[in-house]
Design an enzyme around this catalytic site. Structure first.
Site: not given
Length: 944
Positions: A175, A164-165
């Site tokens: 996001d 995700h990061e």
């Protein structure tokens, strides 16, 4: 066109050809993460020196990246994985047969691990300072996140969190959730949860219990305490940028699954495009194809590295060109300042000078005391040579000879290269430099900048600086102050509080104040430099009124410097300095103030300066950024000013903003930004930023804004609500701030090519509006946005063009043919940076059948609005982000329930019906029993 303009492209071509011919592995040194044959090489993870040594931390990091590699490989359809990882171990940890660093610096790390907690505790996050599709600065983890397995209940497996990061960092996606707007009303008047994809299911919860959706709505507003809890078991496979913790989620939202209506950063920043669309447009995907077969890639290979003894060599030009514009004097002043104040204790330092040949002036000498520092200063060159020719390679060769005497290699060493002459033969030693393992920080003086000198710095991970030939410029000292330590230990580094210089007339004075805040104060030093013989008359007054004079300063007449070190911890508050020019001629007087942290318990405020493009071609602008923080916390409401000095023109002063408009993509994240496009000449530009923070305002953010992996409060498991532990909030005591603070930092240099000589036509349009918002107020829609400028974010645009549509696709794909909104009541655009507000009635545009979009009926209760600015020469900005607003909600009626919520309502209704039936049976049973007992009692009485 100058000779330099003609030669530049040819030399550049030769240089690139040479690079391509080099051993490929060498190109990865200092060059950051590279993608080769589907695998990422060179990912650098750095542990901050303040993190306590823990034997579980390294294995957990390895496990996280290994899990992430396989997850990423599948999520990208077999395209990319992590091959080689470098883990930088702090020198505060005991040696354990770690490899020695080459050109790896903490400041260059892609991932950092610290013990600095944000207000949301252990939230992993990525510092993104540029727009959609652009790489971020770094990923941040706390050591507790990596060590505490209990946190995986809320964040999900660490490898999934890392992916995700990584998507934030590498591909510039954002996001897909929104904590501030967790719900919205869609075009069909349904309440929806801000999510991607919309197929992810769950139920509303009020006060930790399930409730009908209607109970969460009061007068069309969502009741505080309501939340939406997701089912732990899902069928949806997307999206990683929404909730990677769900076991079913294994891919990014694509064009089919992406929710364009959700009010999240991904839609705002990326013009409603899906994360997968942005990712597949990246350079990584343009140059890679899915791997053949069905097998998984090999697991990542980890290299554990640790810095050894710090080794620095000053490589200083002494050719006759150094005699121009007092270059040698200014170099000696800055080098003395570096040796006496900046370089850390226990560092090994050597000195080399060069013209056409190199000469060793001082072999490596370890700094353990002030006497060691003074000894090194005595070896600085005193005069220039008669020879004009310079050979950078000769100087570097001698520098390597000096540093190799310690361990036999130059690995991990630092070269501070200062030169003023042109040298077309750098390519002769390029292979040697790149394979040396040394980091080259380059400082170029004057207009005769060495061709490709900056490439040496770039390819070895160093910083490049440019020092203009201006007597009142303090750029030389600023450059030496800015050279990174490589350790990341902010508590040991010197922080620059002041840097200024003026040409002072005879018998006039330079007077100003500098703030020493309570987070600094140790080893506070005031340095005064001047141009001609004899010092100025110096007066310094501390916050308590104590006075220091010239006689209290340590004066070096040969170098024309005066230095005062404040004993102990300097008194916090305003210090006032006055420099009187007692000479009969103009005198360039300069002041530099530095200090260290006052306590290891409180990180000091810092400013880091960088640019997006360091070699733009006219008319592309440079984007200037200043990251102002205190530990992990952004500092808001500061006054941030950039000073840009070209080679042969006056400096340009530019105020930077953290307002979420123009070049600044996210408001209140502590990153102050601005476009710079006032290019006076071709060539190099020096950059410096001043930050001042008055004591009268509050500006320390209580959270870390930006993009982070979401912490899930709980799940629905087998029909039951299971809440996770509340997200840890790092209760932070904000110390009393009585004095504010001041900071100065060099941003290095950048070069500009293609600037037209003389006046040129207007080529700079207004910047894109990125913060357009729409709100329904009764029967009207109110728009708000930040005004752009005539040229990007400067000046005043000439007019606006606002268009709307009931079709999202139409306004996105065909803005020019969307419905034009009448803006005759809108006054002329205001000055750039001003908040604009405009209200209009959408009924004028949405009532008629002619304006119904294809395939839609009057049941659509949503309009989409976008705007662009136009300057006086009819240059148009890019179309803004698309704002959306719901219309025609009938009064006193709840929005239509969406599918998930209808199911919930049905379940609750059924449960209620069953409850009523059960209650009826119970009451009947109770009544009959009571009647029987009464009958028995009555019969008993009769028998007696």
């Amino acid at each position: 066109m100058t000779r330099r303009d003609n030669v530049g492209p040819v030399c550049s071509l030769k240089f690139v050809t040479l690079l391509v011919a080099l051993i490929p592995e060498l190109l990865f040194l200092g060059a950051g993460v590279q993608l080769q044959d589907n695998g990422y090489d060179g990912l650098l993870i750095a542990i901050n020196p303040q993190v306590s040594e823990d034997q579980n931390l390294i294995p957990n990091i390895k496990e996280m990246i290994t899990e992430a590699s396989f997850y990423l490989f599948n999520a990208t359809k077999r395209r990319v994985f992590f091959r080689n990882i470098k883990l930088l171990i702090p020198t505060t940890w005991k040696a354990n047969n770690y490899s020695k660093v080459k050109q790896e610096l903490y400041e260059k790390a892609n991932v950092i691990v610290t013990d600095w907690y944000g207000a949301h505790g252990d939230d992993p996050y990525t510092l993104q300072y540029r727009g959609c599709g652009k790489e971020g600065k770094y990923i941040h983890f706390t050591s507790n996140f990596l060590l505490n397995d209990d946190l995986t209940a809320g964040y999900g497996p660490r490898g999934r969190v890392f992916v995700h990061e990584w998507a934030h960092l590498r591909w510039g996606v954002f996001d897909e959730y929104n904590n501030e707007k967790p719900f919205y009303i869609n075009g069909q008047n349904q309440i929806k949860v801000t999510r991607c994809s919309s197929d992810i299911t769950g139920i509303f919860v009020c006060e930790k219990g399930p409730c009908p959706q209607e109970n969460c709505i009061i007068s069309k507003l969502f009741k505080e305490g309501c939340m939406f809890i997701y089912n732990s078991t899902q069928n949806a496979t997307a999206s990683i940028m929404f909730m990677q913790s769900l076991s079913s989620v294994v891919e990014f939202c694509n064009a089919r699954t992406h929710n364009q209506e959700a009010p999240n950063l991904q839609n705002q920043m990326c013009s409603l495009r899906s994360a997968w669309d942005v990712i597949t447009d990246s350079a990584d995907f343009n140059h890679s194809f899915p791997m053949n077969g069905t097998g998984l890639p090999p697991p990542p290979v980890f290299s554990l590295i640790q810095a050894g003894d710090k080794v620095v060599c000053l490589v200083l030009d002494v050719s006759s060109k150094m005699e121009e514009a007092d270059r040698l004097l200014r170099l000696k002043q800055a080098a003395e300042f570096y040796l006496m104040q900046i370089v850390e204790i226990h560092t090994f330092v050597g000195i080399v000078s060069f013209n056409s040949k190199g000469e060793i002036r001082a072999q490596l000498h370890q700094i353990n005391s002030d006497d060691d520092r003074k000894l090194l200063v005595s070896h600085l060159p005193l005069t220039v040579s008669a020879e004009a020719q310079t050979s950078v390679c000769s100087g570097l060769k001698k520098g390597f000879e000096v540093v190799e005497k310690l361990n036999g290699k130059a690995h991990g060493s630092v070269m501070i290269l200062v030169t003023s002459g042109g040298d077309e033969h750098i390519g002769n030693c390029l292979l040697t430099v790149l394979s040396s393992g040394s980091t080259i920080h380059s400082i170029a003086l004057g207009s005769s900048v060495v061709e490709h000198l900056e490439e040496l710095s770039h390819h070895t991970g160093g910083v490049k600086f440019f020092v203009p030939d201006k007597s009142n410029s303090n750029s030389m000292i600023d450059a030496f102050s800015r050279i990174p330590s490589g350790t990341g230990d902010i508590f040991q580094q010197r922080i620059q509080l002041e840097s200024t210089g003026e040409n002072v007339k005879p018998h006039h004075q330079l007077k100003n104040t500098v703030t020493v805040d309570n987070s600094v104060g140790n080893d506070t030093t005031f340095l005064v430099t001047w141009q001609t013989s004899g010092p100025p008359e110096i007066a310094l007054v501390d916050p308590n009124g104590r006075k220091y004079y010239t006689s209290d300063f340590i004066t070096n007449p040969a170098l024309r410097t005066a230095r005062l070190c404040i004993p102990g911890t300097a008194e916090p508050g305003l210090w006032t300095y006055t420099l009187n020019n007692t000479h009969h001629s103009l005198q360039a007087l300069k002041v530099t103030v530095t200090s260290r942290a006052s306590s290891s318990a409180m990180p000091p405020a810092t400013v880091e300066v960088f640019v997006e493009r360091d070699s733009p071609r006219f008319p592309h602008p440079v984007m200037i950024y200043a990251n102002v923080r205190k530990g992990i916390y952004p500092i808001l409401n500061a006054t941030v000013t950039a000073t840009i000095e070209p080679e042969a023109a006056d400096p340009v002063v530019l105020k930077l903003f953290d307002d979420g408009a123009g070049a600044d993509i996210i408001k209140n994240d502590g990153i102050y930004s601005r476009y710079f496009f006032s290019f006076a000449v071709n060539g190099s530009y020096s950059l410096k930023v001043h930050v001042s923070y008055p004591s009268s305002i509050s500006g320390l953010a209580h959270s870390v804004p930006g993009n982070r992996a979401v912490y899930v409060p709980g799940y629905i498991v087998n029909g039951n609500i299971q809440m996770n532990a509340p997200r840890k909030s790092a209760g932070r005591h904000e110390e009393e701030q009585k004095w504010g603070f001041s900071r100065v930092s060099s941003g290095g240099s950048f070069s500009v090519l293609g600037v037209l000589a003389g006046p040129h036509p207007d080529v700079f349009p207004p910047c894109k509006i990125i913060d357009l918002e729409a709100v329904k107020v009764e029967e009207e829609v109110t728009l708000s946005w930040t005004a752009p400028g005539e040229d990007y974010d400067q000046g005043q645009a000439n007019s606006y063009e606002i268009r709307m549509s009931q079709s999202l696709q139409k306004i996105q794909d065909d803005f020019n043919n969307a419905i034009l909104v009448n803006i005759s009541k809108l006054l002329s655009p205001q000055q750039a940076g001003t908040k604009e507000i405009f209200t209009f009635s959408p009924k004028l545009f949405t009532n008629g059948p002619d304006h119904q979009p294809d395939g839609e009926t009057q049941e659509s209760h949503r309009i989409y609005v976008a705007i662009r600015a136009i300057d006086k020469n009819s240059l148009k900005s890019a179309v803004s982000n698309i704002a959306q607003v719901s219309l025609f909600i009938p009064p006193n009626s709840a929005p239509v329930l969406a599918r998930d919520h209808l199911i919930l309502k049905g379940v609750l209704t059924a449960v209620s019906s069953i409850g009523i039936i059960c209650l009826t049976i119970a009451v009947t049973h109770y009544t009959l029993n009571r009647k029987k007992k009464a009958d028995k009692k009555e019969n008993g009485t009769k028998l007696i």
